[in-house]
Every structure is written in structure tokens, then in C-alpha cells.
Design a protein around this motif. Structure first.
Motif, short mmCIF file in Angstrom:
data_model
loop_
_atom_site.label_atom_id
_atom_site.label_comp_id
_atom_site.label_asym_id
_atom_site.label_seq_id
_atom_site.Cartn_x
_atom_site.Cartn_y
_atom_site.Cartn_z
N LYS A 138 0.66 -1.28 0.28
CA LYS A 138 0.01 0.26 0.06
C LYS A 138 1.12 0.92 0.00
N GLU A 139 0.01 2.61 -0.27
CA GLU A 139 1.25 3.92 -0.47
C GLU A 139 0.53 4.02 0.96
N HIS A 140 1.72 4.78 1.41
CA HIS A 140 2.01 6.30 2.03
C HIS A 140 0.57 6.53 3.23
N TRP A 141 -0.32 6.96 2.38
CA TRP A 141 -1.62 8.06 2.92
C TRP A 141 -2.49 6.38 3.47
N GLU A 142 -2.16 5.81 2.95
CA GLU A 142 -3.49 4.81 3.16
C GLU A 142 -3.16 3.61 4.73
N LEU A 143 -1.27 4.03 4.22
CA LEU A 143 -1.48 2.72 5.59
C LEU A 143 -0.84 3.87 6.85
N GLY A 144 -0.53 4.94 7.23
CA GLY A 144 -0.91 6.30 7.94
C GLY A 144 -2.45 7.00 8.64
N VAL A 145 -3.24 6.09 7.57
CA VAL A 145 -4.35 6.70 7.90
C VAL A 145 -5.46 5.74 8.77
N ALA A 146 -4.79 4.56 8.21
CA ALA A 146 -5.63 3.13 8.95
C ALA A 146 -4.45 3.10 9.79
N ASN A 147 -3.67 3.14 10.46
CA ASN A 147 -2.91 3.36 12.18
C ASN A 147 -3.17 4.15 13.04
N GLY A 148 -3.53 5.11 12.01
CA GLY A 148 -4.33 6.46 13.10
C GLY A 148 -2.39 7.65 13.13
N TRP A 149 -1.95 6.95 12.88
CA TRP A 149 0.00 8.12 12.03
C TRP A 149 -0.44 9.31 11.54
N ILE A 150 -1.77 9.89 10.78
CA ILE A 150 -1.26 11.09 9.78
C ILE A 150 -2.81 11.17 10.24
N ASP A 151 -2.54 12.70 9.75
CA ASP A 151 -4.42 13.06 9.93
C ASP A 151 -4.54 14.01 8.89
N PHE A 152 -4.73 13.93 7.77
CA PHE A 152 -5.26 14.32 6.91
C PHE A 152 -6.40 15.59 6.47
N GLY A 395 9.99 13.88 6.54
CA GLY A 395 8.60 12.99 6.63
C GLY A 395 8.35 12.24 5.12
N ARG A 396 9.53 12.60 4.28
CA ARG A 396 9.91 11.52 3.43
C ARG A 396 10.46 10.08 3.85
N THR A 397 11.47 10.20 4.95
CA THR A 397 11.86 9.10 5.56
C THR A 397 11.07 8.58 5.92
N LEU A 398 9.86 8.80 7.10
CA LEU A 398 8.69 8.49 7.48
C LEU A 398 8.49 7.41 6.73
N ILE A 399 7.70 8.90 5.44
CA ILE A 399 6.74 7.29 4.52
C ILE A 399 7.66 7.25 3.59
N ALA A 400 9.25 6.42 3.78
CA ALA A 400 9.74 5.26 3.15
C ALA A 400 9.85 4.36 4.44
N ILE A 401 9.36 4.60 5.64
CA ILE A 401 9.43 3.32 6.75
C ILE A 401 8.57 2.58 6.63
N MET A 402 7.29 3.27 6.35
CA MET A 402 5.61 3.25 6.17
C MET A 402 6.10 1.95 5.11
N GLU A 403 6.53 2.32 4.13
CA GLU A 403 5.88 1.02 2.61
C GLU A 403 6.93 0.34 3.04
N ASN A 404 8.41 0.30 2.94
CA ASN A 404 8.99 -0.60 3.08
C ASN A 404 8.77 -1.60 4.43
N TYR A 405 8.53 -1.00 5.75
CA TYR A 405 8.56 -1.45 7.11
C TYR A 405 6.48 -2.21 6.66
N GLN A 406 6.18 -2.62 5.47
CA GLN A 406 4.61 -2.49 5.91
C GLN A 406 4.27 -3.98 5.58
N GLN A 407 3.08 -4.38 6.95
CA GLN A 407 3.03 -6.02 6.99
C GLN A 407 1.72 -6.56 6.29
N ALA A 408 1.67 -7.71 5.95
CA ALA A 408 0.23 -8.08 5.55
C ALA A 408 -0.88 -7.53 6.09
#
Length: 422
Positions: A138-152, A395-408
Motif C-alpha cells: 500500500k501507499e503511505h497515505w493509506e497506511l498512515g490513516v489506517a494506523n492512526g499516524w496521519i490525519d490529513f 517526512g519522506r523518511t517516515l513515508i519510506a519506513i511506512m511503505e518498506n516496513y509494512q506487513q500483510a
């Protein structure tokens, strides 16, 4: 600023180099003529001043020999009028020349490959292998919202689009990244500095943000004093501005070079030229955190320093186990102040591509000439070289962590090196 002596003495070469940055030969020809006019005005004034000094010394001789000084006095009076006119002409020409020079970009150096745009950039190497997933990442915006990390939505509510709010683990991880980056940079020899995030126009002229990129800056409506232009204030777009301008109007002993600095600041950009680009997520925000590296060096040290800065920024990504690559920018993709730039691009599985996370640029003496930063060696003053680079865009490093370290299951694993900072 570019060196007008080089422009006048080697016009064809300078014109060829700057054509890569879309500066026309006609523009440079006009600049060359203005530089020659300035030189002529300065020589005329110096000649008049020399005459004034020489003639003034004759007064004592005339008095001792009881000669008539009326003609001498008349000549000096006429010369004073000529000096005043010459000074006025010189000041006008100098202002025109400075205004012209402020809008001319830096020359690409010999190590910068030819090319028109980002498609002509040259990959240097890849570091680490992108992860393979047995699910669609998934892309970071989907992961961030689903995990409660980002509130756009909260960012839009509080400000406008392209602002966001980090909450819970998102906010904690952002803070952890900043501290980890600063610690890593300190161990690499860079001194930590905390600077203002509001600067005056003089600082922005020094590093090249003004006048060309004023539309991308957030200007502060200041009521600190009645004077305006000289004291206009702006939110910084990078701490490169503040760190470099710590040494504006300075002469540094060569023994103190290189000066190596790092800082964390929030940064602010209008992103005026990015309409329609990266409108989703946190890739291109109006406000973002960044840890910066800046170096002020002897000219003979700047190439080695650029390599060290690239290694430092790349080292952070390696410690975080984030795949990335180094890319040499071609002349057509260089920034305004840069003579040579190496980008670091991090792998984003959700987008299935590498995205820029750092640019490490050597500006040679371009910013030093604008900001008047010199060094003294063997009794002589010369311009330093200045370098800057993100280490990293947080912020871009945080994005990279979310996308590279995501789990199923949608969860995100925290990189091991950051856990002690949480």
C-alpha cells in the motif's frame, strides 16, 4: 553570483555552460556589457580621485613658493563636481549589475553530465535491495490513516491543503527520526545548531532564494519596525539558508576550515510550481521537517566534502535499512545555486519507484560571492566554497519506513535503530 571576470574574459565558455540552465546568449551578452560599463565607470572615478589627491598635494608647494593658487583651486572644484557625477553613475551601474547578477544561476562544473532534464540524470549506484512482498504493498497515505499516524483532514481544517497532522506513533516516530539523524550527523563530525526559522531578505539573497524564488517563499507580515524592504522577513524553506548565512560578511581563518554544521528545522514552501503534483499524501507539503547538512570549505576540500555529505545521508538510510540509490544530476536538472548535485532517492514500494529524499549540492563560490564569505590564507582573502544537503527530509523518511516496513495485516514494524528513541 557568477564571476563577472570569467564572463568577460571567457564569454563563450560561460555562455556554453549556462545555456544548459536555459540562460540565453543575448542575456549574458547584456550582462557582459553591463559589467564592462561598470568597470569603465569605476576606472573613470579612480582616475578623477587620483587627480584630486595629486593636485591637492600641490597646495603646500604653491604656498611655499608663493604661487597663485586660483587656477589650482578652480581645477579641484571642477574635479569635485566630476567625482560626484562619476560616483552617481557608478552607483547606478553597480545596482543594475547586482540586480542582473542576482537572477543568473550558477555554472555547472566539469563533473556535471550534459542533459536537458531529469530523464538525463545518471544513476551512480544502488544501495540495498528493495523488499519483495507476497501482497500488494500500500501507499503511505493509506497506511498512515489506517494506523492512526496521519490525519490529513485535520491539516486542512487547521490550515489548508498540503498540511497534515501526525498523531500517536506517527508523531513519536517523526521525533525519533530527527534525534537519530542529528546524533548520526554529530558522530560524522557535524556540529548541531539551532537557528531561527524566520530570516531577513539579506540571508535569502545570500543563498540564492531571492529574488528568483520569492513566489515560493512564505513572507511574514512584520510590524517590527517602520523600514520595509531591508527588513522584510520570510519563513525558511531550508536551514541551508540560516546555517550558511551564519558566516555572511565574514573572513574565516583557513585553519578553521572546514566548518561542518547540522540542524533540524521546520521548513515552509508554497510549492508554487507544483500544481497537480503529489497532491495526495505527504510527499509535497507546505510545512515539513528536515535535518540539513551544511559545509563551508576551502576550495580544495569541497569535492571531498560533497562525497562525505553524500555518505553521511546515505549512511542514515542504510542504518534504517531503507533501499536507495545515488543519482548524479545533469546540467539541465541542477538547482539555481548548484554547480554539482547528487540526489539520493529512496525506494517506495507503494509507488514502485525511487523518490528523492536528499539533494547534496556543491555551490562552489556562488553563494560565498553573494553572502561575502571569505577565508584568509597567507595574508590574502579568497572566497570559500559552500555545500548543502538534506540529511534527511524527515517526512519522506517516515513515508519510506511506512511503505518498506509494512506487513500483510497493515501494521508497520519500527526499524530497530529507532526503538531506543521512542
Amino acid at each position: 553570483m557568477i564571476d563577472t571576470k570569467a564572463l568577460v574574459n571567457d564569454f563563450e565558455q560561460v555562455s556554453k555552460q549556462l545555456s544548459i540552465k536555459k540562460v540565453s546568449e543575448n542575456t549574458l551578452s547584456d550582462l557582459k556589457n553591463l559589467a564592462l560599463e561598470y568597470k569603465s565607470c569605476k576606472q573613470e572615478l579612480e582616475g578623477l580621485q587620483a587627480f584630486q589627491n595629486k593636485t591637492s598635494k600641490l597646495f603646500g608647494e604653491y604656498k611655499r613658493e608663493q604661487k597663485d593658487i586660483s587656477e589650482l583651486k578652480a581645477a579641484l572644484d571642477a574635479n569635485k563636481i566630476a567625482i560626484n557625477k562619476a560616483e552617481s553613475a557608478l552607483n547606478i551601474t553597480e545596482t543594475k549589475l547586482q540586480d542582473f547578477l542576482y537572477n543568473i544561476p550558477n555554472l555547472p562544473d566539469s563533473a556535471t553530465p550534459k542533459g536537458e532534464d531529469e530523464n538525463d540524470n545518471v544513476e551512480i549506484k544502488k544501495v540495498l535491495t528493495p523488499p519483495q512482498f507476497d501482497f500488494a504493498p500500500k501507499e503511505h497515505w493509506e497506511l498512515g490513516v489506517a494506523n492512526g499516524w496521519i490525519d490529513f483532514e485535520a491539516g486542512v481544517k487547521l490550515a489548508k491543503s498540503r498540511f497534515s497532522v501526525l498523531r500517536g506513533m506517527g508523531a513519536k516516530l517523526n521525533r525519533a527520526l530527527i534525534n537519530f539523524m542529528l546524533d548520526y550527523n554529530e558522530k560524522a563530525g557535524f556540529e548541531s545548531v539551532l537557528t531561527p526559522v524566520i530570516v531577513n531578505a539579506r540571508a535569502l539573497f545570500g543563498t540564492g532564494q531571492l529574488p528568483k524564488f520569492e513566489d515560493d517563499m512564505f513572507k511574514v507580515d512584520s510590524q517590527f519596525d517602520d523600514e520595509q524592504s531591508e527588513h522584510d522577513l520570510y519563513l525558511i524553506s531550508t536551514s541551508e539558508i540560516t546555517l550558511t548565512n551564519l558566516y555572511q560578511d565574514s573572513i574565516i581563518s583557513s585553519e578553521k576550515l572546514p566548518i561542518m554544521l547540522t540542524a533540524h528545522t521546520p521548513c515552509f514552501r508554497k510549492e508554487a510550481g507544483s500544481a497537480g503534483r503529489d497532491t495526495r499524501g505527504m510527499i509535497r507539503q507546505h510545512q515539513f521537517d528536515k535535518v540539513e547538512l551544511v559545509a563551508i570549505t576551502h576550495p580544495s576540500q569541497s569535492e571531498a566534502m560533497q562525497e562525505k555529505m553524500v555518505q553521511t545521508a546515505s549512511g542514515i538510510l542504510s542504518e534504517l535499512k531503507l533501499p536507495h540509490r545515488l543519482v548524479q544530476l545533469c546540467g539541465g536538472d541542477l538547482g539555481f545555486s548548484a554547480s554539482n548535485t547528487i540526489d539520493i532517492e529512496v525506494w517506495l514500494p507503494g509507488q514502485n519507484c525511487y523518490r528523492e529524499i536528499s539533494s547534496v549540492s556543491n555551490t562552489r563560490d556562488f553563494q560565498a560571492r553573494r553572502a561575502k564569505i571569505r577565508y584568509k590564507e597567507n595574508g590574502k582573502n579568497a572566497l570559500v566554497h559552500t555545500l548543502n544537503g538534506s540529511s534527511l527530509a524527515v517526512g519522506r523518511t517516515l513515508i519510506a519506513i511506512m511503505e518498506n516496513y509494512q506487513q500483510a495485516d497493515g501494521n508497520i514494524v519500527i526499524p530497530e535503530v529507532l526503538r531506543k528513541y521512542l
